[in-house]
Design a protein around this motif. Structure first.
Motif, PDB file in Angstrom:
ATOM      1  N   LEU A  39      29.777   1.520  44.654  1.00  0.00           N
ATOM      2  CA  LEU A  39      28.403   1.526  45.140  1.00  0.00           C
ATOM      3  C   LEU A  39      28.291   0.868  46.514  1.00  0.00           C
ATOM      4  N   ALA A  40      28.789  -0.359  46.615  1.00  0.00           N
ATOM      5  CA  ALA A  40      28.576  -1.143  47.834  1.00  0.00           C
ATOM      6  C   ALA A  40      29.524  -0.780  48.962  1.00  0.00           C
ATOM      7  N   GLU A  41      30.810  -0.604  48.644  1.00  0.00           N
ATOM      8  CA  GLU A  41      31.796  -0.361  49.694  1.00  0.00           C
ATOM      9  C   GLU A  41      32.108   1.119  49.882  1.00  0.00           C
ATOM     10  N   PRO A  92      22.336  -2.197  46.394  1.00  0.00           N
ATOM     11  CA  PRO A  92      21.388  -2.494  45.313  1.00  0.00           C
ATOM     12  C   PRO A  92      21.191  -3.976  45.086  1.00  0.00           C
ATOM     13  N   PHE A  93      21.970  -4.799  45.803  1.00  0.00           N
ATOM     14  CA  PHE A  93      21.963  -6.228  45.527  1.00  0.00           C
ATOM     15  C   PHE A  93      21.078  -7.019  46.461  1.00  0.00           C
ATOM     16  N   GLY A  94      20.298  -6.352  47.267  1.00  0.00           N
ATOM     17  CA  GLY A  94      19.452  -7.087  48.199  1.00  0.00           C
ATOM     18  C   GLY A  94      20.089  -7.118  49.573  1.00  0.00           C
ATOM     19  N   SER A  95      19.451  -7.789  50.493  1.00  0.00           N
ATOM     20  CA  SER A  95      19.902  -7.767  51.890  1.00  0.00           C
ATOM     21  C   SER A  95      20.623  -9.017  52.309  1.00  0.00           C
ATOM     22  N   THR A  96      20.778 -10.014  51.425  1.00  0.00           N
ATOM     23  CA  THR A  96      21.416 -11.265  51.839  1.00  0.00           C
ATOM     24  C   THR A  96      22.906 -11.191  51.668  1.00  0.00           C
TER      25      THR A  96
END
Length: 258
Positions: A246-248, A254-258
């Motif tokens: 998902l992320a890479e 989906p985990f926010g912007s921080t």
């Protein structure tokens, strides 16, 4: 007859190595996650850098290991420790059934583990979005593949080895074997192993430790209820794989912007 005391001593040594390594990894990830130092003159263009500035930038960039090297290192270290535990199981004559080995068919383990893994991954995604935080971002950024061979190494080697070793240690041995060998309640051991599992992920920061501890407790409960090592290994793998893809892989955040 199983040599429970000797085997437990070996297990505790391996656990100590894991926790020590986690502490060292926390410092390494923190250092590597920091932006590469850039001299002030870099903003004026590379042509204006003197020899000293150029050398400094080159050293800072080249000293950071690539994802392939880091994945190989993580996979090799986990495989080595898993092999040590496996040899210990054999020498101490630990019953495989106490480890949850052979208690479920491959098909059942894949179906149950995949379903559990997807459910946990979905919950993790939802929670990350709600609290606007991603405790795994720094570590995932360092390990995120940059090529097809890198993804193959991650999904087919590193993540399966990591899931297999961690479930063998934290669920199969610290819960299953210790419960069988010493008559301790598996539910009590589930709590203790989850705390140790969380401590072994210190590189993800305090929030990451809390999230990992919760994941460990879920896997521990499932292990106690199913008595199957394969189920929790598959679930653990699916959770990690979904997060990386998902992320890479597709760049979804989906985990926010921080």
């Amino acid at each position: 007859m199983p040599r429970w005391v000797a085997f437990s001593a070996l297990t505790l040594v391996v656990l100590a190595l894991v926790l020590f390594s986690a502490r060292a990894s926390e410092r390494v990830v923190s250092e590597l996650a920091e932006p590469t130092p850039r001299p002030a003159s870099l903003s004026d263009g590379a042509d204006h850098l003197d020899a000293t500035d150029r050398a400094g930038v080159w050293r800072a960039q080249s000293s950071r290991p690539g994802p392939m090297a880091m994945l190989a290192n993580v996979g090799a270290s986990h495989a080595l420790l898993a092999a040590v535990l496996a040899v210990g199981v054999w020498l101490a004559e630990i019953p495989l059934s106490s480890l949850g080995v052979g208690t479920a068919t491959a098909a059942d383990a894949i179906v149950a583990g995949t379903g559990l893994g997807l459910a946990v991954a979905a919950a993790n995604t939802l929670l990350g979005g709600l609290i606007d935080a991603d405790p795994s971002a720094a570590l995932r950024d360092l390990l995120g593949p940059e090529s097809a061979p890198g993804w193959a190494l991650l999904l087919l080697v590193a993540l399966p080895v990591i899931a297999g070793f961690e479930e063998l240690l934290f669920r199969a041995i610290l819960i299953g074997a210790f419960s069988s060998g010493f008559g301790i309640s598996p539910w009590l051991l589930a709590v203790g192993s989850s705390v140790a599992f969380a401590a072994g992920h210190g590189a993800q920061g305090r929030l990451g430790i809390a999230v990992t501890g919760a994941l460990g407790l879920v896997l521990a409960v499932v292990f106690v209820m199913t008595e199957s090592l394969a189920v929790v290994v598959v679930a653990h793998y699916v959770v990690n794989a979904v997060e990386f893809v998902l992320a890479e892989g597709i760049g979804y955040e989906p985990f926010g912007s921080t």
